[in-house]
Design a protein around this motif. Structure first.
Motif: not given
Ligand code: MG
Ligand code: COA
Length: 290
Positions: A31-32, A65, A93, A129, A156
């Motif tokens: 993810e991020d 993740r 999220k 988040e 987040d």
């Molecule tokens: Mg994040």
């Protein structure tokens, strides 16, 4: 699980380092920490890593993740990483139990497809988040038999509510994040799964990390996420039950065993009732999971 180390899924070097870090679980990140242009390469590198790592004896648990349910990326993520086999998926999220059930359905289909045992893939939800996620925390209980933990995140969430910062001048989280943190504890307890504390982003500040670990362990969190290998020993140390607390838990269990049917007993001048017994039994049960 005490420590869960994030490792960017597109870094073969860090993945390898993560394996030897002493973390109880790796959170291979798609993810991020992975740029959109690198997602496909990260899926491939992660799948190769998982295929090799899962054969190691004495390895950390392997979680990935994935990207969130609304990104349009999650199905490709799952296709890539579930085939080699892994211990679980971390869902960022997350907005409540509906999201966890939704992911559970995706996992069930793929477990069947890849010949994996039904329910073998566990879920850890990062569930604070955004503001909607915070309000939906109470719906996580009972959402899926796969749910193994609830984690909270303050980075987040700060972006979602438009905050300038999430910590005050004293370095401590400000009220909105303390609330998200507390609600995560209640959500995890209600769902009877592990409460997992947020990351400590200043990875050179070991003293600050240790203080935050102590606060979390005191309040009932059983694990904390890490972003750097140097954080792992600090987290492991704080979240390993001390010999004193284990001895006390055994003494509490013994005191009730000696008085079958008693609702309340005395131990070293302290009154003990059922909640004390439940807490002692939970602490001893955690040993089996370490
Ligand atoms: Mg994040
Ligand atoms: N997992 C495994 N190994 C890691 C690591 C991690 N999360 N973070 C750092 N390392 C390794 C580095 O590769 C380096 O080893 P090397 O010199 O042999 O290559 C060693 O540990 C020391 O790293 P250091 O120089 O102190 O940090 P850095 O500047 O290389 O990296 C970060 C800093 C923050 C970029 C890195 O720690 C990181 O990628 N963290 C995870 C980020 C993430 O996944 N975020 C998503 C969740 S919030």
């Amino acid at each position: 699980m005490r420590s869960l180390l994030f490792v960017p899924g597109d870094s073969a070097r860090k993945l390898e380092k993560g394996l030897g870090s002493g973390a109880d679980a790796l959170l291979v990140d798609l993810e991020d920490s992975v740029a959109l242009s690198a997602k496909e390469a990260a899926r491939k590198a992660s799948a190769e890593f998982l295929a090799a790592a899962r054969k190691e004896s004495n390895r950390p648990r392997l979680f990935v993740r994935v990207n969130g349910l609304t990104t349009g990326l999650i199905d490709a993520d799952l296709e890539a990483v579930m085939a080699p086999g892994l211990d679980g998926i971390m869902l960022p999220k997350t907005v409540g139990g509906i999201d966890v059930s939704h992911l559970g359905a995706k996992l069930a289909v793929r477990e069947a497809e890849y010949g994996l045992e039904d329910g073998a893939t566990r879920i850890i939800a990062i569930a604070t988040e955004n503001a909607r996620g915070v309000f939906a925390l109470g719906t996580l209980a009972g959402a899926s038999h796969r749910l193994a933990g609830v984690a909270w995140g303050g980075e987040d969430l700060a972006a979602d509510v438009g905050a300038e910062v999430n910590r005050g001048a004293d370095g401590l989280y400000t009220d909105p994040y303390r609330i998200a943190r507390s609600l995560t504890l209640f959500a995890a307890a209600a769902a009877e799964v592990d409460a997992i504390d947020s990351v400590y982003t200043n990875f050179r500040d070991t003293d600050g990390l240790a203080a935050e670990c102590r606060d979390a362990a005191r309040d009932g969190f059983v694990a904390k996420m890490a972003i750097h290998p140097a954080q792992v020993p600090v987290i492991n140390e704080t979240f390993t039950p001390s010999p004193e607390s284990l001895a006390h838990a055994r003494a509490v269990v013994d005191a009730f065993a000696r008085n079958p049917g008693a609702g309340v007993v005395g131990l070293e001048g302290e009154m003990l009732d059922r909640p004390h017994l439940a807490r002692a039994e939970r602490l001893l049960a955690r040993l089996g999971g370490l």
